[in-house]
Design an enzyme around this catalytic site. Structure first.
Site, PDB file in Angstrom:
ATOM      1  N   SER A   1      36.806  39.875  36.279  1.00 24.92           N
ATOM      2  CA  SER A   1      36.640  40.930  37.292  1.00 24.92           C
ATOM      3  C   SER A   1      35.149  41.050  37.599  1.00 24.92           C
ATOM      4  O   SER A   1      34.308  40.568  36.827  1.00 24.92           O
ATOM      5  CB  SER A   1      37.179  42.255  36.758  1.00 24.92           C
ATOM      6  OG  SER A   1      36.349  42.708  35.696  1.00 24.92           O
TER       7      SER A   1
ATOM      8  N   ASP B   1      38.736  37.709  39.673  1.00 24.40           N
ATOM      9  CA  ASP B   1      39.875  38.625  39.801  1.00 24.40           C
ATOM     10  C   ASP B   1      39.518  39.765  40.762  1.00 24.40           C
ATOM     11  O   ASP B   1      38.478  40.397  40.607  1.00 24.40           O
ATOM     12  CB  ASP B   1      40.178  39.175  38.391  1.00 24.40           C
ATOM     13  CG  ASP B   1      41.484  39.916  38.313  1.00 24.40           C
ATOM     14  OD1 ASP B   1      42.383  39.635  39.131  1.00 24.40           O
ATOM     15  OD2 ASP B   1      41.612  40.766  37.416  1.00 24.40           O
TER      16      ASP B   1
ATOM     17  N   GLU C   1      45.861  38.784  48.521  1.00 25.17           N
ATOM     18  CA  GLU C   1      46.716  39.914  48.138  1.00 25.17           C
ATOM     19  C   GLU C   1      47.244  40.644  49.365  1.00 25.17           C
ATOM     20  O   GLU C   1      46.523  40.904  50.320  1.00 25.17           O
ATOM     21  CB  GLU C   1      45.945  40.901  47.240  1.00 25.17           C
ATOM     22  CG  GLU C   1      46.801  42.112  46.874  1.00 25.17           C
ATOM     23  CD  GLU C   1      46.201  42.997  45.776  1.00 25.17           C
ATOM     24  OE1 GLU C   1      45.509  42.456  44.901  1.00 25.17           O
ATOM     25  OE2 GLU C   1      46.460  44.203  45.815  1.00 25.17           O
TER      26      GLU C   1
END
Ligand code: 13P
Length: 287
Positions: free
Chosen positions: A49, A84, A135
């Site tokens: 991340s 991420d 996403e």
């Protein structure tokens, strides 16, 4: 071997199993995940991340550490180093730093902007031989500062983004980052089925892997999920094992304060968690 996630996920989709993405936080974490993958002959994805990258002194430090570790530890299984929930800017930083895979999380943009930015990154990743995750919809809860409302993805929007040529698609299906609340209604298999029908061979990504019951994981894989992200569960396992070591006063006995001893139970707990997940996901022996 540092590789893009494309081949491992195509194989997973065809073989009806999933590859685990395990988020890393430091050297111990990375080593634990890599050694477990090698031991089990499983492909693996290391998730980073933006917050974790900052903590580990930046993307270049992370990429260099992972590459060096793969060499020094003699890791032969396919390993993807993946950003991420990346912002647009972070994606470019990781491309430059030598990551092999990125996730562009444009889910908070209007769909037209998400599509435009994703399309641009598809082109760049193709030139670099990198994999790209997009996403649609949003993952509920909070992941290192990224907050989502948890709305289920629209299957038509999923098809639109899949058709851009991304490698894998994260679609919100009622999944949540972190621990699931008592009253969580479970994954929306209805949404997953509808998305799967629309996107065909595209590997689907299930975020929020922590705490999803085994039967739901298996059903999700049977409906086209080929990548499952796990972060919190390794953190909980690490913390519980470290707490037990300290509470038993072991850090006060002999040289129990030595960081190599102090952190060892936590590392073993991460390894056990990763092993359990790889067995559940069906990726053991697939390297
Ligand atoms: P958990 O922390 O819930 O396992 O989620 C991990 C994740 O989805 C990383 O993107």
């Amino acid at each position: 071997m540092l590789v893009s996630a494309k081949e491992m996920l195509t194989k997973a989709k065809e073989g009806h199993y999933a590859v685990g993405q395990f988020n890393i936080n430091n050297l111990e974490w990375t080593k634990a995940v890599l050694q477990t993958a090698e031991e089990l002959k499983s492909p693996v994805i290391l998730g980073v991340s933006e917050g974790a990258a900052k903590y580990m002194c930046g993307y270049t430090t992370v990429a260099n550490m992972v590459k060096a570790m793969i060499n020094e530890l003699g890791i032969t299984v396919p390993v993807a180093l993946h950003l991420d929930h990346g912002t647009y800017e972070a994606c470019y930083k990781c491309i430059d730093a030598g990551f092999s895979s990125i996730m562009f999380d444009g889910s908070h943009y209007p769909i037209a902007e998400n599509v435009a930015k994703t399309q641009e990154l598809v082109k760049v990743c193709a030139e670099k031989g990198m994999s790209l995750e997009a996403e649609v919809g949003s993952i509920g809860g909070e992941e290192d500062g990224v907050v989502g409302m948890g709305e289920c993805a629209d299957p038509n929007e999923c098809k639109m983004v899949a058709d851009l040529g991304v490698t894998m698609l994260a679609a919100g299906i009622g999944n949540i980052h972190g621990k699931y609340p008592e009253n969580w209604p479970g994954l929306s298999f209805e949404t997953l089925e509808a998305i799967s029908e629309k996107v065909g061979k595209m590997p689907l990504v299930l975020h929020g892997g922590t705490g999803i019951p085994a039967d739901m994981i298996k059903k999700a894989i049977s409906l086209g999920v080929s990548k499952i992200n796990v972060n919190t569960e390794c953190q909980l396992a690490f913390a519980a094992a470290t707490r037990a070591y300290v509470e038993a006063g072991k850090d006060l006995q002999g040289k129990g304060f030595d960081p190599r001893k102090l952190l060892a139970p936590g590392v073993d707990a991460i390894k056990a968690t990763v092993k359990e997940k790889m067995e559940l996901f069906g990726s053991v022996g697939k390297a």
